[in-house]
Design a protein around this motif. Sequence first.
Motif, PDB file in Angstrom:
ATOM      1  N   UNK A   1       0.810  -1.215   0.000  1.00  0.00           N
ATOM      2  CA  UNK A   1       0.000   0.000   0.000  1.00  0.00           C
ATOM      3  C   UNK A   1       0.846   1.270   0.000  1.00  0.00           C
ATOM      4  N   UNK A   2       2.132   1.161   0.274  1.00  0.00           N
ATOM      5  CA  UNK A   2       2.976   2.347   0.330  1.00  0.00           C
ATOM      6  C   UNK A   2       3.473   2.700  -1.074  1.00  0.00           C
ATOM      7  N   UNK A   3       3.970   3.908  -1.200  1.00  0.00           N
ATOM      8  CA  UNK A   3       4.495   4.379  -2.471  1.00  0.00           C
ATOM      9  C   UNK A   3       5.974   4.040  -2.548  1.00  0.00           C
ATOM     10  N   UNK A   4       6.379   3.481  -3.665  1.00  0.00           N
ATOM     11  CA  UNK A   4       7.787   3.166  -3.872  1.00  0.00           C
ATOM     12  C   UNK A   4       8.437   4.374  -4.537  1.00  0.00           C
ATOM     13  N   UNK A   5       9.043   5.218  -3.707  1.00  0.00           N
ATOM     14  CA  UNK A   5       9.598   6.469  -4.210  1.00  0.00           C
ATOM     15  C   UNK A   5      10.788   6.250  -5.136  1.00  0.00           C
ATOM     16  N   UNK A   6      11.488   5.151  -4.969  1.00  0.00           N
ATOM     17  CA  UNK A   6      12.615   4.877  -5.859  1.00  0.00           C
ATOM     18  C   UNK A   6      12.098   4.603  -7.274  1.00  0.00           C
ATOM     19  N   UNK A   7      11.043   3.815  -7.393  1.00  0.00           N
ATOM     20  CA  UNK A   7      10.464   3.538  -8.707  1.00  0.00           C
ATOM     21  C   UNK A   7       9.877   4.808  -9.318  1.00  0.00           C
ATOM     22  N   UNK A   8       9.234   5.623  -8.493  1.00  0.00           N
ATOM     23  CA  UNK A   8       8.661   6.874  -8.972  1.00  0.00           C
ATOM     24  C   UNK A   8       9.761   7.809  -9.464  1.00  0.00           C
ATOM     25  N   UNK A   9      10.851   7.891  -8.721  1.00  0.00           N
ATOM     26  CA  UNK A   9      11.938   8.788  -9.131  1.00  0.00           C
ATOM     27  C   UNK A   9      12.591   8.315 -10.421  1.00  0.00           C
ATOM     28  N   UNK A  10      12.744   7.017 -10.591  1.00  0.00           N
ATOM     29  CA  UNK A  10      13.324   6.494 -11.836  1.00  0.00           C
ATOM     30  C   UNK A  10      12.399   6.763 -13.023  1.00  0.00           C
ATOM     31  N   UNK A  11      11.106   6.590 -12.828  1.00  0.00           N
ATOM     32  CA  UNK A  11      10.136   6.860 -13.885  1.00  0.00           C
ATOM     33  C   UNK A  11      10.133   8.338 -14.249  1.00  0.00           C
ATOM     34  N   UNK A  12      10.156   9.182 -13.249  1.00  0.00           N
ATOM     35  CA  UNK A  12      10.179  10.628 -13.477  1.00  0.00           C
ATOM     36  C   UNK A  12      11.461  11.042 -14.204  1.00  0.00           C
ATOM     37  N   UNK A  13      12.582  10.488 -13.792  1.00  0.00           N
ATOM     38  CA  UNK A  13      13.857  10.810 -14.430  1.00  0.00           C
ATOM     39  C   UNK A  13      13.858  10.395 -15.897  1.00  0.00           C
TER      40      UNK A  13
END
Length: 81
Positions: A17-29
């Motif tokens: 249920x938590x947000x995976x900020x590492x995956x989000x940052x890689x996608x954003x990058x």
Amino acid sequence: MEEVVNNQQNHTVAERDSVNFQAVSCTLEAGVKIYASRVDSVHSETFKILSGLSRTEMKRQENDGGKESLRHFRCSPPKFR
């Protein structure tokens, strides 16, 4: 033993249920790199076209003997009533 299993099950539910900020940052990058690449490409293509137009205009002026060409004014002015 039951407590350990329950704790692990609760922990995995919380991770899901938590947000995976590492995956989000890689996608954003990756998105930013793609966008920047496209902007750079449009910028360079625009300046290639602009320099081509500039060279064509300079050649046209050289052929006209340095006089301004009236080719731009071929259309007749609008008629007002």
